[in-house]
Every structure is written in C-alpha cells, then in structure tokens.
Design a protein around this motif. Structure first.
Motif, PDB file in Angstrom:
ATOM      1  N   GLY D  41     -36.600 -14.282  36.816  1.00 12.33           N
ATOM      2  CA  GLY D  41     -36.436 -14.044  36.034  1.00 12.33           C
ATOM      3  C   GLY D  41     -34.692 -13.816  35.014  1.00 12.33           C
ATOM      4  N   GLY D  42     -35.151 -14.068  34.314  1.00 13.70           N
ATOM      5  CA  GLY D  42     -34.103 -13.515  32.902  1.00 13.70           C
ATOM      6  C   GLY D  42     -33.266 -14.527  32.296  1.00 13.70           C
ATOM      7  N   PRO D  43     -32.357 -14.172  31.342  1.00 17.76           N
ATOM      8  CA  PRO D  43     -31.973 -14.554  30.136  1.00 17.76           C
ATOM      9  C   PRO D  43     -31.110 -16.071  30.977  1.00 17.76           C
ATOM     10  N   CYS D  44     -31.078 -17.174  29.898  1.00 15.58           N
ATOM     11  CA  CYS D  44     -30.165 -18.874  29.205  1.00 15.58           C
ATOM     12  C   CYS D  44     -28.884 -17.442  29.693  1.00 15.58           C
ATOM     13  N   ALA D  45     -28.220 -16.716  28.764  1.00 16.90           N
ATOM     14  CA  ALA D  45     -26.712 -16.398  29.030  1.00 16.90           C
ATOM     15  C   ALA D  45     -26.982 -14.880  28.837  1.00 16.90           C
ATOM     16  N   VAL D  46     -25.855 -14.567  29.899  1.00 22.75           N
ATOM     17  CA  VAL D  46     -25.693 -12.551  29.070  1.00 22.75           C
ATOM     18  C   VAL D  46     -25.515 -12.785  27.920  1.00 22.75           C
ATOM     19  N   GLU D  47     -25.930 -11.952  27.154  1.00 22.73           N
ATOM     20  CA  GLU D  47     -25.656 -11.269  26.204  1.00 22.73           C
ATOM     21  C   GLU D  47     -24.994  -9.790  25.604  1.00 22.73           C
ATOM     22  N   SER D  48     -25.333  -9.450  25.901  1.00 17.75           N
ATOM     23  CA  SER D  48     -24.886  -7.796  25.747  1.00 17.75           C
ATOM     24  C   SER D  48     -24.967  -7.603  26.916  1.00 17.75           C
ATOM     25  N   GLN D  49     -25.199  -5.551  27.394  1.00 17.64           N
ATOM     26  CA  GLN D  49     -25.218  -5.154  28.510  1.00 17.64           C
ATOM     27  C   GLN D  49     -26.322  -4.566  27.653  1.00 17.64           C
ATOM     28  N   SER D  50     -27.112  -4.608  26.264  1.00 17.73           N
ATOM     29  CA  SER D  50     -28.598  -4.009  26.053  1.00 17.73           C
ATOM     30  C   SER D  50     -29.534  -5.554  26.777  1.00 17.73           C
ATOM     31  N   GLN D  51     -28.846  -6.222  25.567  1.00 20.69           N
ATOM     32  CA  GLN D  51     -29.505  -7.039  26.502  1.00 20.69           C
ATOM     33  C   GLN D  51     -30.102  -8.088  27.318  1.00 20.69           C
ATOM     34  N   ILE D  52     -29.905  -7.616  28.787  1.00 24.35           N
ATOM     35  CA  ILE D  52     -29.202  -7.865  29.913  1.00 24.35           C
ATOM     36  C   ILE D  52     -30.012  -6.927  30.549  1.00 24.35           C
ATOM     37  N   LYS D  85     -18.102 -13.785  29.902  1.00 27.17           N
ATOM     38  CA  LYS D  85     -17.086 -14.418  31.148  1.00 27.17           C
ATOM     39  C   LYS D  85     -17.316 -13.026  32.334  1.00 27.17           C
ATOM     40  N   GLU D  86     -16.537 -12.552  32.576  1.00 25.69           N
ATOM     41  CA  GLU D  86     -15.476 -11.287  33.279  1.00 25.69           C
ATOM     42  C   GLU D  86     -16.217 -10.038  32.647  1.00 25.69           C
ATOM     43  N   GLU D  87     -16.650  -9.839  31.540  1.00 25.79           N
ATOM     44  CA  GLU D  87     -17.911  -8.793  30.638  1.00 25.79           C
ATOM     45  C   GLU D  87     -19.067  -9.536  31.659  1.00 25.79           C
ATOM     46  N   GLY D  88     -19.641 -10.792  31.205  1.00 25.12           N
ATOM     47  CA  GLY D  88     -20.437 -11.078  31.254  1.00 25.12           C
ATOM     48  C   GLY D  88     -21.232 -10.590  32.945  1.00 25.12           C
ATOM     49  N   LEU D  89     -20.213 -10.847  33.927  1.00 24.98           N
ATOM     50  CA  LEU D  89     -20.766 -10.018  34.529  1.00 24.98           C
ATOM     51  C   LEU D  89     -20.519  -9.195  35.382  1.00 24.98           C
ATOM     52  N   LEU D  90     -19.617  -7.838  34.401  1.00 24.52           N
ATOM     53  CA  LEU D  90     -20.004  -6.942  34.508  1.00 24.52           C
ATOM     54  C   LEU D  90     -21.130  -5.821  34.073  1.00 24.52           C
ATOM     55  N   PHE D  91     -21.489  -6.766  32.949  1.00 21.85           N
ATOM     56  CA  PHE D  91     -23.165  -6.015  32.088  1.00 21.85           C
ATOM     57  C   PHE D  91     -24.470  -6.918  33.034  1.00 21.85           C
ATOM     58  N   LEU D  92     -23.695  -8.142  34.067  1.00 20.99           N
ATOM     59  CA  LEU D  92     -24.848  -8.693  35.380  1.00 20.99           C
ATOM     60  C   LEU D  92     -24.831  -6.851  36.261  1.00 20.99           C
ATOM     61  N   ALA D  93     -23.564  -6.436  36.420  1.00 26.65           N
ATOM     62  CA  ALA D  93     -23.739  -5.184  38.052  1.00 26.65           C
ATOM     63  C   ALA D  93     -24.083  -4.373  37.182  1.00 26.65           C
ATOM     64  N   LYS D  94     -24.315  -3.929  36.403  1.00 26.49           N
ATOM     65  CA  LYS D  94     -24.779  -2.733  36.120  1.00 26.49           C
ATOM     66  C   LYS D  94     -26.576  -3.273  36.010  1.00 26.49           C
ATOM     67  N   ALA D  95     -27.262  -4.220  35.299  1.00 27.48           N
ATOM     68  CA  ALA D  95     -28.489  -4.216  35.507  1.00 27.48           C
ATOM     69  C   ALA D  95     -28.956  -4.586  36.690  1.00 27.48           C
ATOM     70  N   ARG D  96     -28.457  -4.606  37.580  1.00 28.09           N
ATOM     71  CA  ARG D  96     -28.819  -4.981  38.826  1.00 28.09           C
ATOM     72  C   ARG D  96     -28.498  -3.560  39.672  1.00 28.09           C
TER      73      ARG D  96
END
Lengths: 279, 279, 279, 279
Positions: D41-52, D85-96
């Motif tokens: 599950g998850g969003p189409c796009a990573v939009e912000s740290q809080s969102q993801i 982009k790269e910022e989105g990857l960081l947000f994903l990593a924190k969500a993990r």
C-alpha cells in the motif's frame, strides 16, 4: 415524425438511487440476481440428440442449473457449420425433458424469434447482435427473459443502451453477459473485462453474468477467469462444456470436459462463499 | 446436417491470380471499380422532402454522382430519431427523379429488404450490421448492388468473410466501404484505416470506397481523409453533406456544407489525377 | 517543492491563433515544414560500412535528401541484434561524407545523447521512448533537431505533451513522425493514422512527417501509405530502404529496394503537386 | 559484431517443464511467490515526510506488509508535479524506519538506479518504461528485486521479453505487475486483464501481482478488481492509499482511504482462502 418512439426518459436499465437488484426468474428454481449464482453449462452448438442429451446430464451432474446450446450459429464464414436450426430446438427440448434443466439458446434473426420463443426458456442475443436493433425490439416484444451478450467492441454505455431497446419494448427481464472484448493483445481469444462487471453492478439493477469460455478461448484458463468473475460480483457463469471436446464442430479448444466443469463449480463455489454468495 | 450450405470453396471475394478488377455498375453513368471514382454525397438521415431535395441538388452541383440518405437509422439509443422509414424512401425517390442521382440507402432488418430494394439503386449494410448474417443473406438474394461498410472492430479477413455471405447467396455486386475503426485514441471519432484500403485492393477484385465523414466525425478533417483515401487507391468516396449542418438530426458535426463538398471534390480530383484516376 | 519546474503555461507545441508553420532546418538545403517535403531513406539498422554507404548512394540517387540508419536498436528481445553503436555512428558519418546527405539516427539512453549528438544532424526518439521523460529532457538540452516518433499507444495529446518536454527544456526544433498505432487488427504491422497527421497539422505549428514502413510492415503497401500521408498533409516521409532486403538484420519485410524507393518518390511527387507541395 | 550479447537461449523467464514457482524475497518476512500473498500500500507520490509517514502507518495497520510511494514521477506533461526525487527517498527511508515496512519505489532514469538502489528494497519499473531497454539492463545489474509493470499496450510476450533484459543482465528477482491495458473502452481508466495473470502464472515461474488502482482509476471499483485478481491467481496486490485522497497531488480519484484499504484486505483475505492462499 418520431412520434411512435417512447419519449426521452431516464433509461430503464439504470439503477435509481436506493433501488435494489432486480430478479430475473427462469423457473421456480432458477433465478438471476439473487444471492445464489446461476451456473449454465452446455456446448457451443447443438450437434445431435445424443450429444446434447449426454452433455445436459453432465452439466446437471456437475452442478449446473441451466443448459446452453446453439441451434442457430453465427459464423464468420458462410462455409462453416451454421447450426441445426429447428431440429436443434427439438433436441434441446428433449434434453430439458430428460434433465429438468431450463434452456437458453441464441436467436439471430427477428423472423425466428417466435419459433425460438416457443421452445427456449431464455433467449440469447449473441455478441455480434448486440446492436442489431430490429432483433432487440423483437425479443423485447416477447415475454421471455433475454441474455444480452456484450459485443466485442461495445462500451458499457452502448451495452446499456442496447438493453434499453429490449426494456423499452416492454420486456423487463434482461440479463447482461460479459464475454471478453477485443483488444490489441491476442494472447487469449478476448480480454475478459471484470471491471465492466463491477461497473455494471453499480450502474444497473439488472443481473450480470460472465462467459469465461469465449473470453479465454482456451480450456486451461476458463476456471481462473470464472473465479475472477465471481470475485468481481458476477451473478452467474455461462460455461462451454462438451463431453468430447476434440470432436466439437465449433469452439473445441475452449470447451470443458464434464470433469473440468465439475471442478470449476467446486472452485467457484468457494469463491462465491468468500464474497457472501452461494453457487 | 449442414447439407444446405454451399461447399467449402475458394472464397468468391478473393482475387484469383491474374484476375482484374470487377466493375459494379449502378446506372449507365455510374460504375464502381473503373478508372473513374464515384463520389457519393448526402445527409446522414432523410429528414424531410425539402431537406433531401435541396441536398441532392447541392450534391449534383458539387460534382457528386450518387445520393446517400438514411431512411432507417441504427441509433445507439432507442430514444433517438430512428428515421422516417417508408416515407423517407419516398422522399429519396423524388430527389432521384428531380436530379437523376441514383440512391444508396441503408437496410437494417431482413424483413425490410424487399421494400427498400424497390426504391434503392444500391443497398447499404451499415457498420453495426457487418456480421448480421441473416441480413447479409437476404441482400445476397436480391439483384441490387450492396455497399458493405466495415464494422468498427472488424478485421479485414472478417470483412471479406462477411462479403462472402452476400456473394455465396448469388449477388456478385459488392462494394466495400472503409469508414474508420475503433482504437484506443478518441482524438477523432474513429481511426481511418487507409492500410485496409491498400490491402483490400490487393486481396479482392471488388471495389473499395471510403467514408471519411464517419472516420473523422469532424467536418474540419473530412477533406484530408478523403484525399488520403484517394491517394491510397480508393474507388470512391461517401461524404456526408447537409445544407444546414447545424440543424441536422444526427451527425451534425461531421457534415459538409455544399461549398465544402464542392471544395473536397476539387481537391480529390487533383489527387485522383496524380494517381492515374479521374474524379 | 516543484520549484525547478517551468510554470504552467500555454504549451509551446500548440499553434496560437494566426501562428504560421515553424520551419525546422537541418542543413541549408534540407528543411522541415516548408513547401518542400523531406524524403528520408535508409536502412532500419546500420549493419556495416559498405551496407550503409551503398544504401546512402541509392537513397540519394532515388531522390532522398536525408539518411536514416540505427546505430542503437531497441529490440523486443535482449537476444536480438542491438546495433553497432559507436561504430555505427562512424559508418553513418562516412556515408554522409560520401553523399552529402544529413543523418538522422536514434538515441535510446540519456547517457548516449552527447556522443550521438556529435555525429547526428538530427536525433530520433523512437516509438518506445516517446514517454521516456529523462531522455526527452536530455535531447531538449541539445541544439540538435529532434524527430519524435509516436508511440504505438500514444494519443495525439500525449504525443504533444511528450514534445513539450523537449520544447520546455529549450530545444525548439521538434518534428513529429506518425508511424502507425497498435489496434485490434493485425492485418498490417500497425494502423497508419492519417487522421492524426491532419489533426496535428491544425493543433501544432511544428512539422509532421510519416513513416509508412513501420506502419505497413510489408513492402507491398509502403507506397500506398506514403501517398496517403502526402495527401493528408505530411511534411515528409521516412522510408526504410535496403539494397538487399532479404539480408537485412531487422525489418527485412518492410524495406524497399532502391528501385522501389525511386518509384515511391515519383508517385509521391505527383501527389505532392496535387496538394500544392513539392517533393 | 553482436559479440557482447548473451547467446540465443531458452528465455530465463519461461517456466521449464516441471519447474516450480520462484520465490522473490524482500525481507525475512516479505516474499513474493509463496503461499502468502503480498499486500503493498501507499500513495502514488511521496508528497511530504508527514504524508508518507501517516500513510505508512495506515498501511501497516490495515494489514499491508510493504510500502509504495513515488519519488520520481513520470508525468504526461512537463508542467505537472514530477516528484520530490532524492528528498522523497529520504522520506521513504524514515517511513520504513518507523514502521518496518520495506519500500518499493520507481526509478525512471538509468542514471538514478544507483541512488535509488541505496534506499529502496525493490525497484519499480513503471508502465511507460517497460520497453526502456537501457533502464532494464541497468536494474538488471543491481542486486535489488525488480517490480516490472506491464505497459498500457504491451502483449504478454513482449512483457516476458522485457523481463528477459533484466534476467539476462544477471538479476533473477523479477516480479510482474499487471495494471490494466489500454482498450477502446474508457469506462474505467484501463481494462484489468485478469487473463494475463492466469497466462503468466502458467508461462513463467516468476511471481505476478496486480495493481487494481491504476486499472480502475476510481476508488469505487478497486476492491472488486483486487478480489478478481486474487481469485485469478495473483501473488500480491499493489494498492494506492492516501490518508486524505482529496488532497493528493496525483491520482486522487483512485486512492483508498485507510478504512477502505483495511476493508479491501479483509475481502481479499477471504478470497485468498477460497483459492488456497493466505493474505
């Protein structure tokens, strides 16, 4: 000049807000649109009295509650087998007598609607006839339930409008049958559109069943498509069955043997339970 | 049991090695398949005596040699205008009387073939009827030339097989009409398949014309598609024309005014010359 | 967060009211979008120095003004010939030296844009790359004209939006190339969409050419499609040519011999004159 | 000259006679191809740290075992949101980190494969990249499992050949993801091809999952398509989820709320049991 037409109105096929599902009964025991799914089996074409009788018994034994079989066959080429016509109807009637299974069979020509209606419990409008408007009107003037197959090229809205010809003529008993559409990919004979089943179940109050056999065109994939159809909300299945598929005069590759038919029934019953239905 | 069927044979529609083009004559002056292309104009539907008469005169003045106009209209919805039927035929006959233009008009129902054949110079089988086999057989039993439109999702081989129903019934005068197919792209109403024209001209000895109006669905692109059709080898054009497109009861957006029709004729004549033909 | 993006604006690819046609010049003698059509010939793939040289001379003799040939080949299977890569570019450069024909060749990978740009006069974006956005941006950063092929599944609007990636990156020299779309009918390899040519010529100020070879997939139908394209308003043609089609490593069936190429040129010149153009 | 290519061989993607299913493990707890289905599950796009982060928690609570979210977004227009982009990857990593859910995210550009591989547990190749051969080779050179989405107009055989680029480069961990194909009918965003799932499960030993969200394009039909996919034999589901769908920067209409996601999980678990699987 268009005075003889029904006035513009909210299409009869569309579900009004809060409207429940319409039931389309065939016999006291067989009804489309209720909790119980309707499993129809039988050959593509009626080929002989013994063939249709043997198949009807196999369908009944395998859990089917209705018999299909074509007496008039729409064939791409005029040089292919076109069906046994009136004789085929007689063979179907005898198979019904022997098994108790009601019959659905295709009518192709408006001039044949009367004779087919005398025998059939349900009239099938085939894919190539979905926008044969004179034929739709003619079956709309009978009191027989109609199984309306989707055309290979028909959008959901065009399909609903085709049903409207039948409904507007006075026949309220229409059942939709999704059977795969034509796309760029010829991996299978057609592309089964389970999304159309889900959309129709929302848009119309009428029952929607699925023919996984014509969609697959290959007996190996029929059961998977049938399970998917039930999971998506279909109200029944129309499955090609033949006791000796290798000898079938048409659609040999997609016909299930009686054993495969019974197996499909078992698998689909489990899926039906999982979605709160019975098969 | 299929004893009444013609035997399997080389399809009559296919060009035999070395076989030339078959001519399909309509009147002493109008003939499909020769050096001269046939330009057909007229409205989607016959709407009134004055409308069809005015349009017929405009078609003649614009260089058209044949008149089209629907008396029975196949419509997606039963609540749309379905045509003037027998009255429409009478209006067409009077327009022919006034202009000398022969008439092509659609027949939808096998039961109407006799009455339409009494008036029409050529019977049109519409896109939705391309696999209406009882209807194909019925027009095959007449002595009227048949204009066989391609279905929206008919392959070239299925189309040839549909023609075979007419030919096998004894009517040798079939003209194919490409009118666009249905694809994923809805930029235009349909996708004109000029490749099918080129392939058919090789595969069959029968004439092939093009309807650029239904392909485009937009008057702005009709002339470009018509020119492309002529360049690809089409034997004629079927073009929707209306003296007052904004008032048309159907297909308003794709109808050409008389001026646009005459302009299309001029443009296509130049292209015809470039490919060694005359229009 | 999307700060680096260009602001929403009227797309650069769209024709503004009253805007004329944009010219995309390749050399002082070759220019897309003017009265004169551009005829490009050459093989699917560069296979050897002698092959590309021999073909280039044949293209020139046959009336072509530009040379195509793939050094990097996008192939469905990884086990098929993938192109000569850098060596292919060198062979192309020598063919240009010998004939004076400018070169258009495909770039597949954003990392190869620099090296291909050093040699090519025009960069081709192939059908499978039409929505490869990083690649579009990269060629948008060069000063080389770009030939943007339509994808097999791309709508006209998606295609315009793909061009916008190139234009928005600063490269104003984009030429569209229609090459057939994928439909339900596999009679030919693809379905040439002449309607898209007509629509694009209205929607965009940029040139539009046609590749009849990939559309047909069969040398027998290439000329008919080419004539149709010119009649519909195309600004040029991209035609596969091979001196020994039977030996081609890819797309053998659709390549024209030098004689067929010259014949196509003659036929299309006549059609071009008929529509007020020159070829 | 094609010496660097692997030799022609039996494609690695195809199931050899008697070959069982290949397992593609992501973490010790999450594995594709076994009895247990994988729900992503998850969003189409990573939009912000809080969102993801909020969405990841909702996915976990709803029974999901893996998180999706796009950091690079392939968008039809260059003027639409292209991802963090790269910022989105960081947000994903924190969500993990916060949830323990492994991450699958799309890579669009071969030059980004290294950076995305550093963070992602699984690399997604999107529909538009299915025949981006340089990208396929590049992910084939990593040791990350690859989720290979089907293109909107990719045949099953082309899709298998695309996987072969990854496998031939040395990466054996490919998971197919059916997400609907493009057809003539635009009732839903795409047409989910459950038949392709059934065929692939026979043809390949690799896992096959389904994305019902892009197929439906409408949250109301996502669950029905998901149930159909499981019934047809899918090994997992990729479902768009957003805590506040109305605010989503892309694909708002097809995202499920956490409640709808949990409900889908419940429904699909029942269907999974019915076909002898676990979800």
């Amino acid at each position: 000049m268009a005075a003889e037409l029904p006035k513009k109105q909210t299409p009869l096929a569309l579900r009004k807000p809060g409207q429940g599902n319409t039931l389309v009964p065939i016999t006291p025991d067989v009804c489309f649109g209720g909790e119980k799914l309707v499993l129809i089996g039988g050959p593509c074409a009626v080929e002989s009295q013994s063939q249709i009788l043997e198949t009807a018994l196999a369908v009944k034994n395998g859990g089917g509650v209705m018999l299909r079989g074509g007496a008039w066959k729409p064939r791409t080429s005029p040089y292919d087998f076109q069906g046994l016509k009136e004789e085929g109807l007689l063979f179907l009637a005898k198979a019904r007598e022997a098994t108790g299974l009601p019959i659905v069979t295709e009518v192709l020509d408006p001039r044949d609607v009367a004779i087919v209606s005398e025998v059939a419990d349900m009239l099938q409008i085939g894919s190539r006839s979905v926008q044969n408007f004179p034929l739709l009107r003619e079956v709309g003037l009978t009191n027989k339930p109609v199984l309306l197959k989707r055309g290979m090229m028909t959008t959901v809205d065009e399909w609903l409008a085709a049903a409207e010809y039948i409904l507007a003529a006075g026949n309220a008993n229409v059942v939709f049958c999704e059977r795969g559409i034509r796309t760029f990919d010829s991996t299978l004979r057609n592309t089964l559109d389970v999304g159309a089943v889900a959309v129709l179940k929302q848009k119309t109050h009428l029952p929607v069943i699925v023919d996984p056999s014509h969609a697959a065109g290959d007996f190996r994939y029929v059961a998977a498509l049938a399970r998917a159809a039930v999971a998506a909300g279909a109200d029944g299945l129309l499955v090609e069955t033949h006791c000796h598929p290798a000898d079938a005069l048409s659609d040999a590759g997609q016909s299930l043997t009686p054993e495969q038919f019974a197996q499909l029934k078992t698998e689909c019953s489990a899926v039906a339970s999982a979605v709160g239905r019975v098969l």
